[in-house]
Design a protein around this motif. Structure first.
Motif, PDB file in Angstrom:
ATOM      1  N   TYR A   1      -0.593  17.168  -7.367  1.00 44.63           N
ATOM      2  CA  TYR A   1      -0.157  16.362  -6.378  1.00 44.63           C
ATOM      3  C   TYR A   1      -0.220  16.919  -4.648  1.00 44.63           C
ATOM      4  N   PRO A   2      -1.175  17.327  -4.022  1.00 47.80           N
ATOM      5  CA  PRO A   2      -1.288  17.800  -2.804  1.00 47.80           C
ATOM      6  C   PRO A   2      -0.964  17.133  -1.670  1.00 47.80           C
ATOM      7  N   LYS A   3      -1.176  16.147  -1.828  1.00 49.42           N
ATOM      8  CA  LYS A   3      -0.556  15.212  -0.793  1.00 49.42           C
ATOM      9  C   LYS A   3       1.093  15.078  -0.336  1.00 49.42           C
ATOM     10  N   ILE A   4       1.677  15.319  -1.736  1.00 43.93           N
ATOM     11  CA  ILE A   4       3.137  15.546  -1.185  1.00 43.93           C
ATOM     12  C   ILE A   4       4.010  17.070  -0.454  1.00 43.93           C
ATOM     13  N   ASP A   5       4.426  16.498   0.583  1.00 41.54           N
ATOM     14  CA  ASP A   5       5.048  17.813   1.362  1.00 41.54           C
ATOM     15  C   ASP A   5       6.092  18.185   0.515  1.00 41.54           C
ATOM     16  N   ILE A   6       6.631  19.350   0.531  1.00 38.32           N
ATOM     17  CA  ILE A   6       7.840  19.870   0.149  1.00 38.32           C
ATOM     18  C   ILE A   6       8.602  20.868   1.014  1.00 38.32           C
ATOM     19  N   GLN A   7       9.978  20.720   1.184  1.00 35.38           N
ATOM     20  CA  GLN A   7      10.712  21.333   1.852  1.00 35.38           C
ATOM     21  C   GLN A   7      11.465  21.635   0.663  1.00 35.38           C
ATOM     22  N   ILE A   8      11.578  23.473   1.470  1.00 36.06           N
ATOM     23  CA  ILE A   8      12.756  24.347   0.133  1.00 36.06           C
ATOM     24  C   ILE A   8      13.746  24.728   1.415  1.00 36.06           C
ATOM     25  N   VAL A   9      15.180  23.653   0.695  1.00 34.43           N
ATOM     26  CA  VAL A   9      16.746  24.217   1.629  1.00 34.43           C
ATOM     27  C   VAL A   9      17.105  25.362   0.860  1.00 34.43           C
TER      28      VAL A   9
ATOM     29  N   ILE B   1       9.552  15.958  -1.148  1.00 37.15           N
ATOM     30  CA  ILE B   1      10.545  16.232  -1.595  1.00 37.15           C
ATOM     31  C   ILE B   1      11.559  16.585  -1.277  1.00 37.15           C
ATOM     32  N   LYS B   2      12.835  17.174  -1.091  1.00 36.26           N
ATOM     33  CA  LYS B   2      13.493  18.421  -0.386  1.00 36.26           C
ATOM     34  C   LYS B   2      14.312  18.581  -2.066  1.00 36.26           C
ATOM     35  N   ILE B   3      14.165  20.076  -1.946  1.00 35.08           N
ATOM     36  CA  ILE B   3      14.614  20.944  -2.706  1.00 35.08           C
ATOM     37  C   ILE B   3      15.591  21.733  -1.996  1.00 35.08           C
ATOM     38  N   GLY B   4      16.588  21.966  -3.551  1.00 42.46           N
ATOM     39  CA  GLY B   4      17.743  23.036  -2.609  1.00 42.46           C
ATOM     40  C   GLY B   4      18.029  23.719  -3.101  1.00 42.46           C
ATOM     41  N   ILE B   5      18.111  25.549  -3.597  1.00 41.89           N
ATOM     42  CA  ILE B   5      17.497  26.170  -4.393  1.00 41.89           C
ATOM     43  C   ILE B   5      18.200  27.862  -3.310  1.00 41.89           C
ATOM     44  N   SER B   6      18.323  28.371  -4.004  1.00 45.65           N
ATOM     45  CA  SER B   6      18.604  30.008  -3.965  1.00 45.65           C
ATOM     46  C   SER B   6      16.689  30.039  -3.768  1.00 45.65           C
ATOM     47  N   THR B   7      17.150  31.610  -3.011  1.00 48.31           N
ATOM     48  CA  THR B   7      16.054  31.825  -2.683  1.00 48.31           C
ATOM     49  C   THR B   7      15.585  32.750  -4.222  1.00 48.31           C
ATOM     50  N   THR B   8      16.700  33.358  -4.566  1.00 50.71           N
ATOM     51  CA  THR B   8      16.082  33.637  -5.740  1.00 50.71           C
ATOM     52  C   THR B   8      15.633  33.419  -6.798  1.00 50.71           C
TER      53      THR B   8
ATOM     54  N   ASN C   1       0.068  -1.314  -0.080  1.00 50.13           N
ATOM     55  CA  ASN C   1       0.214  -0.159   0.212  1.00 50.13           C
ATOM     56  C   ASN C   1       0.784   1.491  -0.185  1.00 50.13           C
ATOM     57  N   LYS C   2       2.228   0.960   0.578  1.00 45.17           N
ATOM     58  CA  LYS C   2       2.941   2.216   0.687  1.00 45.17           C
ATOM     59  C   LYS C   2       3.925   2.925  -0.588  1.00 45.17           C
ATOM     60  N   PHE C   3       3.958   1.460  -1.293  1.00 48.35           N
ATOM     61  CA  PHE C   3       4.344   1.722  -2.216  1.00 48.35           C
ATOM     62  C   PHE C   3       3.726   2.048  -3.369  1.00 48.35           C
ATOM     63  N   SER C   4       2.063   1.246  -3.420  1.00 49.86           N
ATOM     64  CA  SER C   4       1.522   2.277  -4.192  1.00 49.86           C
ATOM     65  C   SER C   4       0.882   3.843  -3.913  1.00 49.86           C
ATOM     66  N   ASP C   5       0.769   4.049  -2.656  1.00 51.30           N
ATOM     67  CA  ASP C   5       0.109   5.769  -2.143  1.00 51.30           C
ATOM     68  C   ASP C   5       1.898   6.658  -3.489  1.00 51.30           C
ATOM     69  N   LEU C   6       3.080   6.005  -3.364  1.00 49.69           N
ATOM     70  CA  LEU C   6       4.421   6.783  -3.603  1.00 49.69           C
ATOM     71  C   LEU C   6       4.287   6.941  -5.066  1.00 49.69           C
ATOM     72  N   VAL C   7       4.295   5.775  -5.890  1.00 42.04           N
ATOM     73  CA  VAL C   7       4.442   5.140  -6.982  1.00 42.04           C
ATOM     74  C   VAL C   7       2.594   6.317  -7.598  1.00 42.04           C
ATOM     75  N   ASN C   8       1.855   6.369  -7.244  1.00 41.21           N
ATOM     76  CA  ASN C   8       0.619   7.572  -7.632  1.00 41.21           C
ATOM     77  C   ASN C   8       0.527   8.543  -6.503  1.00 41.21           C
ATOM     78  N   LEU C   9       1.629   9.396  -5.642  1.00 44.13           N
ATOM     79  CA  LEU C   9       2.102  10.374  -5.140  1.00 44.13           C
ATOM     80  C   LEU C   9       0.838  10.846  -4.571  1.00 44.13           C
ATOM     81  N   GLU C  10       0.407  10.198  -4.144  1.00 43.11           N
ATOM     82  CA  GLU C  10      -0.446   9.362  -2.694  1.00 43.11           C
ATOM     83  C   GLU C  10       0.283  10.157  -0.935  1.00 43.11           C
TER      84      GLU C  10
END
Length: 296
Positions: free
Chosen positions: A119-127, A95-102, A82-91
């Motif tokens: 994909y509103p259920k995917i958490d996004i972390q901006i680093v 995702i951790k994204i490294g990027i400048s503020t600019t 079930n976990k794998f299925s959720d990940l595949v379907n982005l449920e």
């Protein structure tokens, strides 16, 4: 022992239902086939698992103990599926994204908006940090993806680079130094005026310093700032000449808040790109955000 997992699954469903008829319906397997499978499992284990009664089946003491472990194992497997299925379907996922503020403001936000909508259920972390620091985090697996201004450098054999958008840098001034915009200046002449640059450690500053070096010039900034937006704001109020990305200040140039300088030496184009670590397999969410950013 090398017992077929299907026998364990059949045992689990029969024990859970305490009834072969109900188990037959759940498994979509005939009752004789289930009985044969249970007998096969008992023979391989070397002991009896069930007592057969008119009302159904009852676990033996050994069967009860066996069921404790098998039920945990089966449920772990079901949860993993079930976990794998959720990940595949982005449920689910992050995702951790490294990027400048600019780049977050000027490049990434529209893609993040689309990704979040889909994909509103995917958490996004901006680093956010300087590029060198973020590259180290990428190589160590602390972020999933790095979005950066590319320079003409080797990022290492363990890094994959995807070019996304071509950009062009320029030098600008505000109203106070507006007269310089009608002249043709050389790199060397820039040092005759107050110079505002992004601080060392940023990819933009590294690109500029490398370009100056190829022209045998060392630029000497009077003020070093953390981001292009601060550079452009300081330039607007008359602190001097600033180095910015033209794409990000188009409206300010159009509104005559900033004035682009004409240089004798041509500033090369560069690219915004995506960096991935070849030592880490990208998640489904990482692949999806890359697809959104790179699709035309």
């Amino acid at each position: 022992m090398n017992i077929d997992f299907e026998l364990y699954r059949i045992f689990y469903v029969v024990a859970k239902n305490r009834n072969i008829t109900k188990a037959s319906k759940e498994l979509n397997i005939s009752q004789p086939a289930i009985s044969k499978s249970i007998k096969n499992l008992e023979e391989q284990l070397g002991g009896q698992l069930f007592f057969r009664t008119k009302r159904g089946v009852i676990l033996t003491d050994e069967g009860k103990e066996f069921y404790k472990y098998i039920s945990q194992a089966i449920e772990y497997i079901y949860n993993a599926e079930n976990k794998f299925s959720d990940l595949v379907n982005l449920e689910t996922g992050c995702i951790k994204i490294g990027i400048s503020t600019t780049l977050t403001k000027e490049f990434l936000l529209p893609y993040l908006e689309k990704f979040h909508y889909l994909y509103p259920k995917i958490d996004i972390q901006i680093v956010t940090s300087y590029t060198d620091d973020l590259m180290t985090k990428l190589k160590n697996g602390l972020i999933d993806i790095l979005i950066l201004n590319l320079n003409n450098k080797n990022y290492g054999n363990d890094i994959e680079i995807i070019k996304c958008r071509k950009i062009q840098d320029c030098f600008v001034v505000g109203e106070k130094f507006k007269s310089l915009a009608s002249q043709e200046l050389s790199f060397n002449e820039l040092n005759n005026y107050p110079l505002l640059l992004q601080a060392k450690g940023s990819s933009t500053r590294e690109f500029l310093d490398d370009m100056a070096k190829t022209n045998n010039i060392t630029l000497k900034p009077n003020i070093e700032l953390a981001s292009y937006s601060l550079v452009s704001e300081f330039v607007k109020i008359g602190f001097g000449i600033g180095y910015v990305t033209r794409d990000y200040v188009k409206s300010a140039i159009k509104n005559k808040e900033l004035f682009e300088l004409n240089l004798k030496e041509k500033i090369p184009n560069r690219y915004i790109g995506i960096a991935l670590s070849k030592n880490h397999i990208p998640s489904f969410s990482t692949r999806k955000i890359i697809k959104i950013i790179t699709e035309k």
